[in-house]
Design a protein around this motif. Structure first.
Motif, short mmCIF file in Angstrom:
data_model
loop_
_atom_site.label_atom_id
_atom_site.label_comp_id
_atom_site.label_asym_id
_atom_site.label_seq_id
_atom_site.Cartn_x
_atom_site.Cartn_y
_atom_site.Cartn_z
N UNK A 314 0.85 -1.19 0.00
CA UNK A 314 0.00 0.00 0.00
C UNK A 314 0.88 1.24 0.00
N UNK A 315 0.55 2.28 -0.77
CA UNK A 315 1.37 3.50 -0.79
C UNK A 315 1.32 4.23 0.55
N UNK A 316 2.21 5.19 0.70
CA UNK A 316 2.18 6.06 1.87
C UNK A 316 2.40 7.50 1.39
N UNK A 317 1.61 8.43 1.92
CA UNK A 317 1.69 9.84 1.53
C UNK A 317 2.18 10.66 2.71
N UNK A 318 3.09 11.62 2.41
CA UNK A 318 3.71 12.38 3.49
C UNK A 318 4.22 13.71 2.96
N UNK A 319 3.79 14.80 3.60
CA UNK A 319 4.24 16.15 3.27
C UNK A 319 4.18 16.45 1.78
N UNK A 320 3.02 16.15 1.18
CA UNK A 320 2.79 16.48 -0.22
C UNK A 320 3.41 15.53 -1.22
N UNK A 321 3.98 14.42 -0.74
CA UNK A 321 4.59 13.45 -1.64
C UNK A 321 3.90 12.10 -1.48
N UNK A 322 3.88 11.33 -2.57
CA UNK A 322 3.31 9.99 -2.57
C UNK A 322 4.42 9.01 -2.87
N UNK A 323 4.63 8.07 -1.94
CA UNK A 323 5.70 7.08 -2.09
C UNK A 323 5.08 5.73 -2.48
N UNK A 324 5.55 5.19 -3.59
CA UNK A 324 5.02 3.94 -4.14
C UNK A 324 6.11 2.89 -4.14
N UNK A 325 5.85 1.75 -3.51
CA UNK A 325 6.81 0.65 -3.49
C UNK A 325 6.31 -0.46 -4.41
N UNK A 326 6.91 -0.55 -5.58
CA UNK A 326 6.59 -1.60 -6.55
C UNK A 326 7.09 -2.94 -6.01
N UNK A 327 6.28 -3.97 -6.13
CA UNK A 327 6.58 -5.29 -5.56
C UNK A 327 7.96 -5.81 -5.93
N UNK A 328 8.42 -5.50 -7.13
CA UNK A 328 9.70 -6.03 -7.61
C UNK A 328 10.90 -5.24 -7.10
N UNK A 329 10.67 -4.23 -6.26
CA UNK A 329 11.78 -3.55 -5.61
C UNK A 329 12.16 -2.22 -6.21
N UNK A 330 11.17 -1.41 -6.59
CA UNK A 330 11.44 -0.06 -7.09
C UNK A 330 10.58 0.92 -6.28
N UNK A 331 11.22 1.92 -5.69
CA UNK A 331 10.50 2.96 -4.96
C UNK A 331 10.42 4.22 -5.81
N UNK A 332 9.20 4.77 -5.90
CA UNK A 332 8.99 6.02 -6.64
C UNK A 332 8.46 7.07 -5.69
N UNK A 333 8.90 8.30 -5.88
CA UNK A 333 8.40 9.45 -5.13
C UNK A 333 7.73 10.40 -6.11
N UNK A 334 6.42 10.62 -5.92
CA UNK A 334 5.66 11.51 -6.79
C UNK A 334 5.18 12.72 -6.01
#
Length: 424
Positions: A314-334
């Motif tokens: 599940x994603x987590x949102x913090x201080x105006x950013x959305x952090x996405x952890x793809x199952x295969x091991x890639x983290x994105x910050x939007x």
């Protein structure tokens, strides 16, 4: 015995009198009362934790009575876990003292072995807590059970059977609490619904039918904004992102956006919702939408995320950013408001556990037990990695300055290294 002088006795009596005039201040425990903590946000603000674990980082460890993917929950200075016997399917709920790790009680519940996905377990649902009771759901093909236990001693307060649960991959959604209601999605491969039970008695207070299109494993959350009525936010293949009135179960709106099953849960920030769906072990679709501000308006799709989409985490949102952890091991910050990509980086391993933000840092735990700690910033910064020595599919829990990490068979308690201002 040595005699007390009249002067000393007078001083002691005066001091005692002054002490009895001072009001006693009771310590209020923090809680992590459901999957991913308060309203499923995955955020804890009051303490910071080590970015690299050493032997001194662990307050205590405990062996669980069974195996499971259920996440720990915490209230009133106690930790609660759910596991299952792999050979019999019997459920085992356990309570632990948060500070010492002493086992307080253990409660077996009936179950049996049945076909499920190899990555699922017989105990994958996370309990929910109020001030006095624990609520837990588990399913076998013949029945979906919900039970309420006393937190103090594990006594069964009530148990209900919601009927058969038919699913190719087993069970996994978790209950949540709204006021005096226990709300549980019963979205499966046959007749589906969302059910609200009276927390005191287990009696059905409302039951809303749902269309059926493969089992949904996501756990709902609430949207509560100033000046607006509360909304229950759910996700499923059949309904996409949908809103119900948590008081009555009345459908409010839906965006039928998905063409795959939901496993990861929705995240709410104000009136914005982020949610995904997937199939075949990867995320296929993800949308960020805005809830309508009145009954005459429609929900709005703000943007779609088109790559490196989380399926189970599940994603987590913090201080105006959305952090996405793809199952295969890639983290994105939007950027949450626009979807603009700020950074994307590969992490070691693959992930089913959802990321959490503790004291302003992101904690991710891989399927093999690697703890990866990242900075919450506009640039990727790896702060540290540690090895637990055993795999996990569970999401951590935290309260009272103690972080609980549940692996397949163990429970690790990590102590905080500092107290932070609550406004972090």
């Amino acid at each position: 015995m040595e005699k007390i002088s009249r002067h000393s006795a007078t001083w002691i009596a005066t001091a005692f009198g002054l002490l009895t005039c001072v009001p006693l201040v009771s310590y209020a425990h923090e809680s992590w009362p459901r999957f991913r903590g308060p309203n499923g946000s995955g955020i804890y603000r009051t303490h910071e934790f080590p970015v690299v674990f050493s032997a001194n980082s662990f307050l205590w460890t405990a062996e669980l009575a069974g195996i499971g993917h259920s996440s720990p929950v915490i209230a009133n200075g106690r930790v609660f876990t759910a596991s299952a016997n792999q050979q019999t399917g019997e459920q085992i709920l356990e309570a632990w003292d948060l500070l010492s790790g002493t086992k307080l009680w253990s409660r077996p519940l009936p179950g049996h072995v049945f076909p499920k996905h190899e990555f699922n377990s017989f105990a994958s649902s996370t309990p929910a807590l109020d001030g006095a009771r624990l609520y837990y759901a588990w399913a076998v093909p013949e029945s979906l059970h919900v039970v309420a236990l006393s937190q103090s001693d594990g006594t069964v307060v009530w148990e209900v059977d919601l009927g058969p649960f038919v699913s190719q991959h087993g069970f996994g959604a978790s209950p949540i609490l709204y006021k005096d209601l226990v709300i549980l999605p019963d979205e499966q491969d046959q007749e589906s619904s969302v059910v609200a039970l009276d927390a005191a008695t287990g009696k059905i207070r409302w039951k809303t039918p749902r269309r059926t299109q493969k089992t949904a494993y996501s756990t709902p959350c609430l949207m509560e904004t100033d000046g607006a009525s509360s909304q229950l936010i759910l996700t499923s293949w059949a309904h996409g992102i949908a809103s119900l009135d948590p008081e009555s179960g009345q459908p409010l709106w839906e965006l039928n956006l998905f063409h795959n099953r939901t496993v990861g849960s929705p995240v709410v920030v104000g009136d914005v919702i982020a949610a995904s769906s997937g199939e075949g072990g990867i995320g296929r679709e993800m949308f960020v939408v805005r809830s309508p501000s009145s009954s005459t308006e429609r929900p709005e799709v703000l943007y779609e995320v088109k790559s490196n989409i989380p399926y189970v985490p599940t994603p987590v949102a913090y201080e105006g950013k959305l952090y996405l952890l793809y199952d295969k091991g890639v983290m994105s910050c939007l950027e949450l408001s626009t979807g603009a990509l700020l950074w994307r980086n590969r992490l070691p391993g693959e992930y089913f556990s959802s990321p959490v933000i503790l004291g302003g840092k992101i904690y991710c735990i891989s399927r093999t037990g690697t703890v990866v700690v990242l900075a919450t910033s506009e640039q990727f910064r790896l702060l540290g990695t540690s090895e637990l020595g055993e795999g996990t599919h569970s999401t951590p829990a935290v309260a009272d300055g103690i972080l609980l990490i549940r692996t397949f068979r163990k429970l690790f308690a990590v102590k905080a290294i500092g107290h932070l201002h609550a406004g972090l």
